[in-house]
Design an enzyme around this catalytic site. Structure first.
Site, mmCIF file in Angstrom:
data_model
loop_
_atom_site.group_PDB
_atom_site.id
_atom_site.type_symbol
_atom_site.label_atom_id
_atom_site.label_comp_id
_atom_site.label_asym_id
_atom_site.label_seq_id
_atom_site.Cartn_x
_atom_site.Cartn_y
_atom_site.Cartn_z
ATOM 1 N N CYS A 113 0.820 -1.223 0.000
ATOM 2 C CA CYS A 113 0.000 0.000 0.000
ATOM 3 C C CYS A 113 0.853 1.272 0.000
ATOM 4 O O CYS A 113 0.365 2.340 -0.344
ATOM 5 C CB CYS A 113 -0.927 0.012 1.209
ATOM 6 S SG CYS A 113 -2.031 -1.396 1.245
ATOM 7 N N HIS A 253 -2.945 7.203 3.306
ATOM 8 C CA HIS A 253 -3.401 5.964 2.680
ATOM 9 C C HIS A 253 -4.833 5.685 3.146
ATOM 10 O O HIS A 253 -5.125 5.705 4.350
ATOM 11 C CB HIS A 253 -2.464 4.818 3.058
ATOM 12 C CG HIS A 253 -2.979 3.485 2.651
ATOM 13 N ND1 HIS A 253 -3.514 3.253 1.401
ATOM 14 C CD2 HIS A 253 -3.074 2.302 3.327
ATOM 15 C CE1 HIS A 253 -3.909 1.999 1.330
ATOM 16 N NE2 HIS A 253 -3.659 1.405 2.480
ATOM 17 N N ASN A 283 -10.102 0.515 0.126
ATOM 18 C CA ASN A 283 -8.643 0.550 0.192
ATOM 19 C C ASN A 283 -8.089 -0.077 -1.084
ATOM 20 O O ASN A 283 -8.090 -1.298 -1.230
ATOM 21 C CB ASN A 283 -8.184 -0.228 1.435
ATOM 22 C CG ASN A 283 -6.673 -0.344 1.542
ATOM 23 O OD1 ASN A 283 -5.940 -0.028 0.600
ATOM 24 N ND2 ASN A 283 -6.202 -0.812 2.678
#
Ligand code: UT7
Length: 326
Positions: A113, A253, A283
């Protein structure tokens, strides 16, 4: 040293929308639980025909259009992904051919990520040093292919998408003031896809044990992420002789709205300064910040000179930060 600027941004989201109500039919969960515990309402899922390179190519084309950049100007393509089309060749090479970047080198970067923020930092170094003039950085992932759709702890969170940015020597806007990278491999087991690599190659046994799917200790990741993002924000601002009060927009994030709120509280930032799109996109791993950056640019609400801080965190654990003067 040459200063680096963001010359164009773009993103691509698959058409298919998976809503919380759809997940209620797949696992033992509820819209109420997902919204209250994560802030996510819906996410995008790639079609069976789409691979990560397809998403990356669409995002790249939009970033090139946005910056009026000819593909032949590109010196280097970095595709940040942990769900490449195949283990090799690199997805970046597939993108290179498709967009006609005939003079570009190309490689993939894997920091899960955190990947796109790592990519911004790595790409910047080539421009700072005067080696290259145009670097295309893409964050692209199709986590729906590595999610265990029977695991309610993870399947409600992740999503698919791609975002891209073109780096060039800075004119007088969207200047990258600093980037910092971090990692702590002692936390490597918190988020992992255990099988399919050299440690546990694919066998009938690994498939039976569902080891090709993402495994995550969500509770511990939550705690670590808040600590990391708090420290990373302060450290990168210090390098720029700035403080948290100087932040106009914080792009974190997009993992969980409660993580974003906890970080904002620690940094004493009003919610209005924290960008959020995870309610719509979930996400999307390495694409998460890349899409957010492109959306912030599209919205056009930041004034020239505004300070944007970007913080990525994810499997590794890895983290990375970037300060941009808009
Ligand atoms: O991009 C990589 C970074 N990843 C992250 O940032 C993830 C960070 N972690 C999180 O976002 C959160 O920890 C989760 C959303 C994964 C979980 O939320 P939580 O508030 O930490 O819940 P929990 O794991 O403490 O679980 C609480 C309860 C459990 O039930 P019991 O044991 O209390 O009976 C879970 O089984 O909630 C249950 N649960 C669910 N219930 C309904 C877990 N997932 C679900 C679900 N629907 N989808």
């Amino acid at each position: 040293m040459i200063t680096v600027g963001i010359a164009g941004t773009g993103f691509y989201l698959p058409e298919r929308v998976l809503r919380n109500a759809d997940l209620e039919k797949m696992v033992d969960t509820s819209d109420e639980w997902i919204v209250s515990r994560t802030g996510i309402r819906e996410r995008r899922i790639a079609s069976d025909r789409e691979a990560t390179s397809d998403l990356a190519i669409s995002a790249a084309r939009e970033a090139l259009r946005d910056g009026s950049i000819d593909p032949e100007e590109i010196d280097l393509i970095i595709v940040c992904t942990s769900t490449p089309d195949m283990l090799f060749p690199a997805t970046a090479c597939i993108v290179q051919e498709a967009i006609g970047a005939k003079k570009a080198g190309a490689f993939d970067l894997e920091a899960c990520c955190t990947g796109f923020v790592y990519g911004l930092s790595v790409g910047s170094q080539f421009i700072k040093a005067g080696t290259y003039k145009t670097v295309l950085v893409i964050g692209a992932d199709i986590f729906s292919r590595i999610i265990d759709w029977t695991d309610r702890n993870t399947c409600i969170l992740f999503a698919d998408g791609a975002g891209a940015a073109v780096l060039k020597p800075a004119k007088d806007e969207k200047v990258i003031l600093a980037t910092q990278l971090g990692s702590d491999g002692s936390l490597a087991n918190l988020i992992a896809q255990p099988a399919g690599g050299s440690r546990q190659p694919a066998t009938y046994k690994t498939i039976d044990k569902r080891l090709h799917y993402l495994k995550m200790d969500g509770r511990r990741v939550f705690r670590v992420a808040v600590e990391i993002a708090d420290r990373a924000t302060r450290d990168v601002l210090e390098e720029c002789s700035l403080s948290t009060e100087d932040i106009d927009c914080l792009i974190l994030h997009q993992a969980n709205a409660r993580i974003l709120e906890a970080i904002a509280r620690r940094l004493e930032l009003p919610g209005s300064k924290v960008f959020i799109n995870l309610d719509r996109y979930g996400n999307a791993s390495a694409a998460s910040i890349a899409i957010a950056l492109a959306e912030v640019a599209r919205e056009g609400q930041l004034k020239k000179g505004s300070i944007v801080v970007i913080i990525g965190f994810g499997s590794g654990m890895t983290w990375a930060s970037c300060v941009i003067k808009w």
